[in-house]
Design a protein around this motif. Structure first.
Motif, PDB file in Angstrom:
ATOM      1  N   GLY A  30       0.849  -1.128   0.003  1.00 57.24           N
ATOM      2  CA  GLY A  30      -0.037   0.040  -0.150  1.00 57.24           C
ATOM      3  C   GLY A  30       0.803   1.328  -0.024  1.00 57.24           C
ATOM      4  N   TRP A  31       0.556   2.145   0.900  1.00 54.58           N
ATOM      5  CA  TRP A  31       1.408   3.295   0.934  1.00 54.58           C
ATOM      6  C   TRP A  31       2.282   3.671   2.030  1.00 54.58           C
ATOM      7  CZ3 TRP A  31       2.531   7.875  -1.232  1.00 54.58           C
ATOM      8  CH2 TRP A  31       2.803   8.973  -0.100  1.00 54.58           C
ATOM      9  N   SER A  32       2.259   2.568   3.082  1.00 53.65           N
ATOM     10  CA  SER A  32       3.085   2.406   4.219  1.00 53.65           C
ATOM     11  C   SER A  32       4.571   2.449   3.831  1.00 53.65           C
ATOM     12  CB  SER A  32       2.867   1.438   5.273  1.00 53.65           C
ATOM     13  OG  SER A  32       2.766   0.135   4.637  1.00 53.65           O
ATOM     14  N   TRP A  33       5.103   1.649   2.803  1.00 48.12           N
ATOM     15  CA  TRP A  33       6.276   1.493   2.244  1.00 48.12           C
ATOM     16  C   TRP A  33       6.803   2.810   1.753  1.00 48.12           C
ATOM     17  CZ3 TRP A  33       7.666   2.315  -2.906  1.00 48.12           C
ATOM     18  CH2 TRP A  33       6.429   2.611  -3.807  1.00 48.12           C
ATOM     19  N   MET A  34       6.040   3.785   1.450  1.00 49.56           N
ATOM     20  CA  MET A  34       6.416   5.142   1.229  1.00 49.56           C
ATOM     21  C   MET A  34       7.169   5.993   2.081  1.00 49.56           C
ATOM     22  SD  MET A  34       6.495   5.851  -2.142  1.00 49.56           S
ATOM     23  CE  MET A  34       6.743   7.411  -2.169  1.00 49.56           C
ATOM     24  N   VAL A  35       6.432   5.650   3.338  1.00 48.65           N
ATOM     25  CA  VAL A  35       6.593   6.614   4.670  1.00 48.65           C
ATOM     26  C   VAL A  35       7.428   5.864   5.844  1.00 48.65           C
ATOM     27  CG1 VAL A  35       4.957   8.214   4.187  1.00 48.65           C
ATOM     28  CG2 VAL A  35       4.231   6.116   5.637  1.00 48.65           C
ATOM     29  N   MET A  36       7.276   4.570   5.685  1.00 48.37           N
ATOM     30  CA  MET A  36       7.721   3.917   6.922  1.00 48.37           C
ATOM     31  C   MET A  36       9.055   3.058   6.532  1.00 48.37           C
ATOM     32  SD  MET A  36       4.355   2.727   8.505  1.00 48.37           S
ATOM     33  CE  MET A  36       4.978   1.855  10.191  1.00 48.37           C
ATOM     34  N   SER A  37       9.400   2.750   5.353  1.00 51.30           N
ATOM     35  CA  SER A  37      10.324   1.869   5.006  1.00 51.30           C
ATOM     36  C   SER A  37      11.853   2.195   5.628  1.00 51.30           C
ATOM     37  CB  SER A  37      10.445   1.803   3.666  1.00 51.30           C
ATOM     38  OG  SER A  37      11.072   3.052   3.107  1.00 51.30           O
ATOM     39  N   ALA A  38      12.160   3.630   5.791  1.00 53.37           N
ATOM     40  CA  ALA A  38      13.278   4.240   6.393  1.00 53.37           C
ATOM     41  C   ALA A  38      13.101   3.985   7.844  1.00 53.37           C
ATOM     42  CB  ALA A  38      13.446   5.753   5.858  1.00 53.37           C
ATOM     43  N   SER A  39      11.894   4.199   8.412  1.00 54.14           N
ATOM     44  CA  SER A  39      11.775   3.900   9.848  1.00 54.14           C
ATOM     45  C   SER A  39      12.099   2.639  10.258  1.00 54.14           C
ATOM     46  CB  SER A  39      10.653   4.470  10.340  1.00 54.14           C
ATOM     47  OG  SER A  39       9.395   3.651   9.853  1.00 54.14           O
ATOM     48  N   TRP A  40      11.762   1.502   9.535  1.00 53.13           N
ATOM     49  CA  TRP A  40      12.220   0.262   9.810  1.00 53.13           C
ATOM     50  C   TRP A  40      13.614  -0.025  10.053  1.00 53.13           C
ATOM     51  CZ3 TRP A  40       8.994  -1.451   4.917  1.00 53.13           C
ATOM     52  CH2 TRP A  40       7.669  -1.190   5.378  1.00 53.13           C
ATOM     53  N   ILE A  41      14.493   0.542   9.123  1.00 52.84           N
ATOM     54  CA  ILE A  41      16.014   0.407   9.362  1.00 52.84           C
ATOM     55  C   ILE A  41      16.430   1.143  10.440  1.00 52.84           C
ATOM     56  CG2 ILE A  41      17.941   0.748   7.900  1.00 52.84           C
ATOM     57  CD1 ILE A  41      16.270   0.496   5.362  1.00 52.84           C
ATOM     58  N   THR A  42      16.014   2.309  10.368  1.00 50.20           N
ATOM     59  CA  THR A  42      16.387   3.163  11.633  1.00 50.20           C
ATOM     60  C   THR A  42      15.933   2.467  13.053  1.00 50.20           C
ATOM     61  OG1 THR A  42      16.267   5.302  10.269  1.00 50.20           O
ATOM     62  CG2 THR A  42      16.413   5.458  12.849  1.00 50.20           C
ATOM     63  N   GLY A  43      14.892   1.782  13.223  1.00 54.21           N
ATOM     64  CA  GLY A  43      14.267   1.380  14.326  1.00 54.21           C
ATOM     65  C   GLY A  43      15.042  -0.020  14.648  1.00 54.21           C
ATOM     66  N   ALA A  44      15.081  -0.869  13.676  1.00 56.22           N
ATOM     67  CA  ALA A  44      15.709  -2.020  13.984  1.00 56.22           C
ATOM     68  C   ALA A  44      17.136  -2.415  13.475  1.00 56.22           C
ATOM     69  CB  ALA A  44      14.758  -3.170  13.309  1.00 56.22           C
ATOM     70  N   GLY A  45      17.657  -1.377  12.768  1.00 51.28           N
ATOM     71  CA  GLY A  45      19.083  -1.659  11.856  1.00 51.28           C
ATOM     72  C   GLY A  45      18.522  -2.330  10.366  1.00 51.28           C
ATOM     73  N   PHE A  46      19.537  -2.468   9.632  1.00 49.92           N
ATOM     74  CA  PHE A  46      19.471  -2.924   8.343  1.00 49.92           C
ATOM     75  C   PHE A  46      18.924  -4.563   8.284  1.00 49.92           C
ATOM     76  CE2 PHE A  46      21.054  -4.824   4.371  1.00 49.92           C
ATOM     77  CZ  PHE A  46      20.351  -4.296   3.403  1.00 49.92           C
ATOM     78  N   LEU A  47      19.827  -5.243   8.972  1.00 50.41           N
ATOM     79  CA  LEU A  47      19.614  -6.788   9.211  1.00 50.41           C
ATOM     80  C   LEU A  47      18.472  -7.011  10.205  1.00 50.41           C
ATOM     81  CD1 LEU A  47      23.115  -8.199   9.192  1.00 50.41           C
ATOM     82  CD2 LEU A  47      21.525  -8.242   7.451  1.00 50.41           C
TER      83      LEU A  47
END
Length: 455
Positions: A27-44
């Motif tokens: 949906g749209w969440s990948w546009m606004v949240m993808s960076a926060s996933w990496i910032t929050g949990a780290g890349f791996l």
């Protein structure tokens, strides 16, 4: 206008089913949240969270596949719980899932206004009110309401136009993310990745978002009566859509992580689009990705709209909700009362303001997990009560495996609920849940007639 003796049109093929399931997941969440996933949990950490969460959801999907293939009726979760425990538990299960669907569908209107505002600023005209610190303006809210009206009309025209749009839009989004993935690999830099792991809290933050990110595969059973494929294939398509969804999110994370440094990823309202613009060195790509995100808004919106209306239709047909919801239009065989009901809620949501995005995502996530847990329990109950039931698509692993899947689903649901309740400022989510419970109680009192039937 309606005919409660009509039947749904059986017109959907394999491509349509994949577009409904996979297109609803993205949906749209990948546009606004993808960076926060990496910032929050780290890349791996982000990749691992999606893989672990995806495996758990895939196990739930196996149960959906077996139950849908055995009982290919509109209604999904409601049908399964009805068969296992009867009408009351089925109503609770169905009503919880309706909120999960409508919650996601409703916030798409807010997402649409946000998306358009990022490339073509929406003027703030006619201040209406302030909700949780956000000033809601008529000009902003009307954009989301107009999008909801468009989706409502699309679904009133019949399932074929709605699914044709779903197929084309889903294909376009898939191409857009592949461009970012291959661009990140060829033009990006591993130094952009940043931290690999940030700790348990960030990992759990992403892990508990997975149900809200992958919810959509469960829309497939809702339209089972409209599919012109073998029941066994319906079961397989559910698993295929979940796997595609998890792989798609992992591809996105890799592309985003390689494409731009941390400061770029964390300094934007629409990070994925700005990351693409930075990677390719051209603002045109920002607009292209926002358009891709808008298409994602409509594929999710359309998919959950179809899912919610078919679920409400099935509940109305079984007498668990007012019979008016079971009425079908004579021409298109569409549950038009259910369509208008869901359409009204979607058109009203943008008037809650931008902060409602978070409220509706949180609410939908916990409701989806609760419904998954109830489906898991129903799955085990039906296995024990009806061992001779014909199951064209069957989950292997012996008798213990379904119990293990149910235990995983229940634990995941409980952990997510505890996580949400322990977070501060959860009052709006609690209000939404309370209002929905009251509305469900009103509908249950309004029901008349006998037990109905699940098919």
């Amino acid at each position: 206008m309606g005919d409660d003796r009509a039947v749904l049109s059986r017109v959907l093929g394999r491509t349509d089913v994949i577009a409904i399931g996979f297109g609803t997941i993205i949906g749209w969440s990948w546009m606004v949240m993808s960076a926060s996933w990496i910032t929050g949990a780290g890349f791996l950490g982000a990749l691992l969270a999606f893989i672990i969460g995806g495996v758990i959801i895939l196990m739930v999907g196996f149960m959906y596949g077996e139950l849908t293939a055995a009982m290919p009726f509109a209604g999904g979760e409601f049908v399964f719980a009805y068969r296992a425990f009867g009408k009351r538990i089925a109503f609770v299960t169905g009503w919880i899932m309706v909120l999960a669907y409508i919650g996601v569908a409703a916030w798409e209107g807010i997402a649409l206004a946000t998306a358009l505002d990022s490339i073509l600023p929406v003027p703030k005209i006619l201040h209406l009110w302030e909700i949780s610190g956000y000033n809601v303006h008529m000009s902003w809210a009307i954009v989301g309401a107009a999008g909801a009206l468009a989706v409502t009309l699309l679904n009133l025209f019949g399932i074929r136009p709605a699914v044709l749009f779903q197929v084309m839009a889903t294909a376009a989004i898939f191409v857009v993310v592949l461009v970012l993935f291959f661009g990140g690999i060829s033009l990006g830099d591993t130094e952009n990745i940043g931290e690999l792991f940030t700790g348990a809290k960030g990992f759990l933050y992403v892990l508990f978002l997975i149900p809200a990110m992958i919810i959509g595969f469960d829309v497939i059973p809702q339209s089972a009566e409209e599919m012109n494929i073998e029941p066994k294939e319906i079961g397989r398509m559910i698993s295929v859509c979940i796997i595609m969804g998890v792989l798609w999110y992992c591809i996105l994370i890799v592309g985003v992580g390689l494409a731009a440094p941390v400061e770029i990823r964390t300094s934007s309202i629409v990070p994925t689009a700005d990351i693409a613009g930075y990677l390719f060195g051209n603002e045109v790509f920002v607009t292209v990705f926002v358009i891709g995100g808008i298409l994602g808004i409509f594929t999710t919106w359309n998919g959950f709209f179809m899912g919610a209306t078919r679920l409400i239709y099935a509940m109305g047909r079984a007498g668990a909700m007012p019979r008016a919801f079971a009425l079908l239009s004579r021409k298109n065989r569409i549950p038009w009362v259910a369509v208008l009901f869901v359409g009204f809620l979607c058109m009203a949501a943008p008037f809650l303001g931008k902060n409602a995005l978070v409220w509706l995502v949180d609410t939908s996530s916990v409701c989806a997990l609760a419904a998954y847990a109830l489906v898991a329990v129903s799955f085990v109950a039906i296995r024990r009560k009806e061992p001779e039931l014909e199951r064209p698509f069957r989950v292997g692993g012996g008798r213990a495996f379904p119990v293990i899947i149910a235990a995983f689903a229940l634990c995941y649901c409980a952990a997510d609920l505890i996580y949400i309740l322990m977070e501060p400022a959860q009052t709006p989510e609690m209000i939404i849940l309370a209002v929905w419970i009251v509305l469900g109680f009103v509908f249950s009192l309004a029901c008349r007639g006998g037990e109905g039937n699940e098919g």
